[in-house]
Motif scaffolding. Structure first.
Motif, short mmCIF file in Angstrom:
data_model
loop_
_atom_site.label_atom_id
_atom_site.label_comp_id
_atom_site.label_asym_id
_atom_site.label_seq_id
_atom_site.Cartn_x
_atom_site.Cartn_y
_atom_site.Cartn_z
N LYS A 1 10.38 0.92 1.77
CA LYS A 1 9.84 -0.42 2.04
C LYS A 1 8.32 -0.42 2.01
O LYS A 1 7.69 -1.36 1.51
CB LYS A 1 10.35 -0.94 3.38
CG LYS A 1 9.96 -2.39 3.66
CD LYS A 1 10.54 -2.89 4.95
CE LYS A 1 10.22 -4.38 5.13
NZ LYS A 1 8.78 -4.68 5.04
N LEU A 2 7.71 0.63 2.54
CA LEU A 2 6.25 0.72 2.53
C LEU A 2 5.70 0.72 1.11
O LEU A 2 4.74 0.00 0.80
CB LEU A 2 5.80 2.00 3.26
CG LEU A 2 4.29 2.27 3.29
CD1 LEU A 2 3.57 1.16 4.05
CD2 LEU A 2 4.01 3.63 3.92
N LEU A 3 6.33 1.53 0.24
CA LEU A 3 5.89 1.57 -1.15
C LEU A 3 6.10 0.22 -1.83
O LEU A 3 5.21 -0.28 -2.53
CB LEU A 3 6.67 2.65 -1.91
CG LEU A 3 6.40 2.74 -3.42
CD1 LEU A 3 4.92 2.99 -3.70
CD2 LEU A 3 7.26 3.82 -4.06
N ARG A 4 7.25 -0.39 -1.58
CA ARG A 4 7.52 -1.69 -2.20
C ARG A 4 6.52 -2.75 -1.73
O ARG A 4 6.03 -3.55 -2.53
CB ARG A 4 8.94 -2.14 -1.87
CG ARG A 4 9.37 -3.36 -2.67
CD ARG A 4 10.73 -3.89 -2.23
NE ARG A 4 11.17 -4.94 -3.11
CZ ARG A 4 10.68 -6.19 -3.13
NH1 ARG A 4 9.70 -6.50 -2.29
NH2 ARG A 4 11.13 -7.10 -3.96
N ASP A 5 6.20 -2.76 -0.46
CA ASP A 5 5.25 -3.73 0.08
C ASP A 5 3.86 -3.54 -0.54
O ASP A 5 3.17 -4.52 -0.84
CB ASP A 5 5.16 -3.60 1.60
CG ASP A 5 6.41 -4.12 2.30
OD1 ASP A 5 7.21 -4.80 1.63
OD2 ASP A 5 6.59 -3.81 3.50
N GLU A 6 3.47 -2.27 -0.72
CA GLU A 6 2.15 -2.02 -1.32
C GLU A 6 2.13 -2.45 -2.79
O GLU A 6 1.14 -3.02 -3.26
CB GLU A 6 1.78 -0.54 -1.18
CG GLU A 6 1.45 -0.14 0.25
CD GLU A 6 0.83 1.24 0.34
OE1 GLU A 6 0.43 1.77 -0.72
OE2 GLU A 6 0.72 1.77 1.46
N LEU A 7 3.21 -2.17 -3.50
CA LEU A 7 3.29 -2.61 -4.90
C LEU A 7 3.29 -4.14 -4.99
O LEU A 7 2.66 -4.73 -5.87
CB LEU A 7 4.56 -2.05 -5.55
CG LEU A 7 4.59 -0.55 -5.81
CD1 LEU A 7 5.96 -0.12 -6.30
CD2 LEU A 7 3.52 -0.16 -6.84
N ASP A 8 4.00 -4.76 -4.07
CA ASP A 8 4.05 -6.21 -4.03
C ASP A 8 2.66 -6.80 -3.80
O ASP A 8 2.27 -7.80 -4.41
CB ASP A 8 5.01 -6.67 -2.94
CG ASP A 8 5.25 -8.16 -2.98
OD1 ASP A 8 5.52 -8.68 -4.08
OD2 ASP A 8 5.16 -8.82 -1.92
N GLU A 9 1.88 -6.16 -2.93
CA GLU A 9 0.52 -6.61 -2.65
C GLU A 9 -0.37 -6.46 -3.88
O GLU A 9 -1.21 -7.33 -4.17
CB GLU A 9 -0.05 -5.81 -1.48
CG GLU A 9 -1.35 -6.35 -0.92
CD GLU A 9 -1.18 -7.71 -0.28
OE1 GLU A 9 -2.19 -8.45 -0.21
OE2 GLU A 9 -0.06 -8.05 0.17
N VAL A 10 -0.19 -5.35 -4.61
CA VAL A 10 -0.97 -5.14 -5.85
C VAL A 10 -0.68 -6.26 -6.85
O VAL A 10 -1.59 -6.83 -7.46
CB VAL A 10 -0.64 -3.77 -6.47
CG1 VAL A 10 -1.21 -3.66 -7.88
CG2 VAL A 10 -1.21 -2.65 -5.61
N VAL A 11 0.60 -6.58 -7.02
CA VAL A 11 0.99 -7.65 -7.96
C VAL A 11 0.41 -8.99 -7.53
O VAL A 11 -0.12 -9.76 -8.35
CB VAL A 11 2.52 -7.73 -8.09
CG1 VAL A 11 2.93 -8.96 -8.90
CG2 VAL A 11 3.06 -6.46 -8.75
N LYS A 12 0.48 -9.28 -6.24
CA LYS A 12 -0.06 -10.56 -5.74
C LYS A 12 -1.56 -10.66 -5.98
O LYS A 12 -2.06 -11.71 -6.39
CB LYS A 12 0.25 -10.71 -4.25
CG LYS A 12 1.70 -11.03 -3.95
CD LYS A 12 1.93 -11.14 -2.43
CE LYS A 12 3.37 -11.47 -2.14
NZ LYS A 12 3.65 -11.51 -0.68
N ASN A 13 -2.28 -9.59 -5.73
CA ASN A 13 -3.72 -9.60 -5.95
C ASN A 13 -4.07 -9.75 -7.43
O ASN A 13 -5.03 -10.44 -7.80
CB ASN A 13 -4.37 -8.31 -5.40
CG ASN A 13 -4.37 -8.28 -3.88
OD1 ASN A 13 -4.35 -9.34 -3.24
ND2 ASN A 13 -4.40 -7.10 -3.30
#
Length: 453
Positions: free
Chosen positions: A434-446
């Protein structure tokens, strides 16, 4: 300063060819149809003693050629009209050529009605002879057009498009096989920038919205969309001295005293005055509603698209270097239109990145089809309703369904973009997923925030 450009050999050659080979006029008649009272102006243009030419004269030069072509195309019909008028007794026995002294009548270039000259009409038929060559007898696409450059927006939409497409064809003919010798021809590129249309594809429309609209409501709202975009251009934020740009909505090059080169890129600016572009002032019939009806699937002037991107690059620039902003804008355009559609690029003024245009890979397409079948309940296809059923065990698996949607939306592009080595995941405890997914999700959003709202 009024918009003027250096007179070049290509320009004088075009004028000479038009006068001598097409019109067969003397200098005085040519100056007259160009709107000048002295033949000296025409002589100086052809000999390049005229150092600069106004944008209004360039427009008129092309418009004279446009109307000349219209005259040639309907010459047989005009001859028939004269022959018919002779039979009816309106006109004395003659020919169309003799009637106009074997010259193309100058009236057609001045917006004046073409009339039977004195001495050729029979008594009592003056009214008939005045309307003998009336433009009402010809379909709209064959009629002459006359309008000054500053009033071009007052033309009907199809009329302006017809003239601009003709000018673009003439420009392409002038440019053919001349290559880098065109580095002096600022006049040619100025006109090309202003008449050229660009197709607005969905990705380009998204980029325009990203640049011009600050909130989701404005991006979704269809009312006054183009009016808002042009109102931003009308701020003329990149002009340090707006009064210098005396002619509105026209290209002004920053340095046209020297040829275009890697050290003197043809950076330019314009002073927008959108009130001059409105033809009626009514929302339903003004320039923004008639000339640019929609975003996706519509068209926009190349110059306006360039200035939308230029405006963003200018506002983001720290030192406001005109050459850097120009180069950056040209390269950014390559994301949305073909390189051959961008003026200047064939002059090889600076390195241009090339994007590989991949053909559709049928094998990968077949793979995508098989991936999609993985989710589908066998034999659930309903041709009548054009629906399918997703396997029950995957319906609530948001992650798998998202993966399926990504595959369907982007196919090979999606695979290429995410083709990063994720094998390290197996070395992590599942608590880290979940931590990795959340960080990837944040990268995509930015990334979306910076490039696509």
């Amino acid at each position: 300063m009024n918009a003027k450009y250096p007179v070049t050999k290509n320009l004088s050659d075009y004028a000479i060819s038009l006068r001598k080979e097409c019109l067969k006029y003397n200098l005085e008649d040519f100056a007259d149809v160009m709107g000048h009272s002295s033949k000296t102006w025409a002589f100086n243009l052809e000999t390049r003693k005229l150092k600069e030419i106004a944008i209004e004269d360039i427009w008129q030069l092309f418009l004279v050629k446009y109307n000349y072509n219209r005259f040639i195309n309907k010459k047989d019909q005009l001859r028939g009209i004269v022959e018919d008028a002779i039979e009816r007794g309106y006109v004395r026995k003659t020919t169309f050529e003799k009637m106009f002294d074997k010259k193309i009548p100058t009236a057609i270039f001045k917006g004046q009605p073409l009339k039977v000259p004195e001495g050729y009409s029979r008594g009592g038929y003056g009214a008939e002879c005045d309307v003998l060559f009336s433009e009402d007898k010809f379909p709209e696409e064959e009629r002459y057009l006359y309008t000054e450059f500053i009033n071009r927006y007052e033309l009907e939409k199809n009329q302006l498009a017809e003239v601009e497409n003709f000018i673009l064809d003439e420009i392409n003919e002038i440019k053919k096989d001349r290559g880098e010798s065109l580095k002096y021809d600022y006049w040619l590129y100025a006109m090309e920038l202003m008449v050229k249309d660009v197709e607005i594809k969905p990705t380009l429309w998204e980029r325009i919205k990203f640049i011009c609209f600050d909130d989701e409501y404005m991006r979704r709202n269809t009312e006054f969309k183009w009016r808002h975009i042009y109102s931003l251009l009308n701020e003329n934020c990149s002009l340090t001295d707006a009064n210098y740009y005396a002619t509105p909505n026209v290209v002004y090059f920053d340095n046209q005293k020297q040829p275009m080169s890697d050290e003197n890129l043809p950076s330019f600016n314009i002073r927008y005055d959108i009130k001059r572009m409105q033809t009626t002032g009514e929302d339903e019939t003004d320039y923004f509603e008639l000339k640019l009806e929609s975003g996706v699937g519509g068209k926009i002037k190349f110059i306006d698209l360039f200035m939308i991107l230029h405006r963003k690059n200018y506002l983001e620039s720290i030192n406001k270097d005109k050459q850097v902003i120009f180069r950056k804008t040209c390269i950014e355009l390559l994301d949305y239109i073909k390189a051959e559609d961008i003026p200047f690029l064939k002059l090889n003024l600076f390195p241009v990145p090339t994007l590989e245009d991949k053909p559709l890979d049928l094998e990968i397409l077949e793979l995508m089809h098989k991936v999609n079948e993985f989710y589908i309940e066998p034999e659930s296809d309903n041709p009548e309703s054009k629906t399918i059923k997703i396997k029950e065990k995957y319906k609530d698996n948001k992650e798998l369904m998202q993966f399926r949607d990504n595959i369907a939306a982007c196919t090979e592009r999606f695979i290429n973009v995410i083709s990063i080595d994720f094998s390290f995941i197996n070395k992590l405890p599942m608590s880290k997923d979940k931590l990795l997914r959340d960080e990837l999700d944040e990268v995509v959003k930015n990334f979306k925030k910076k490039n696509l709202r």
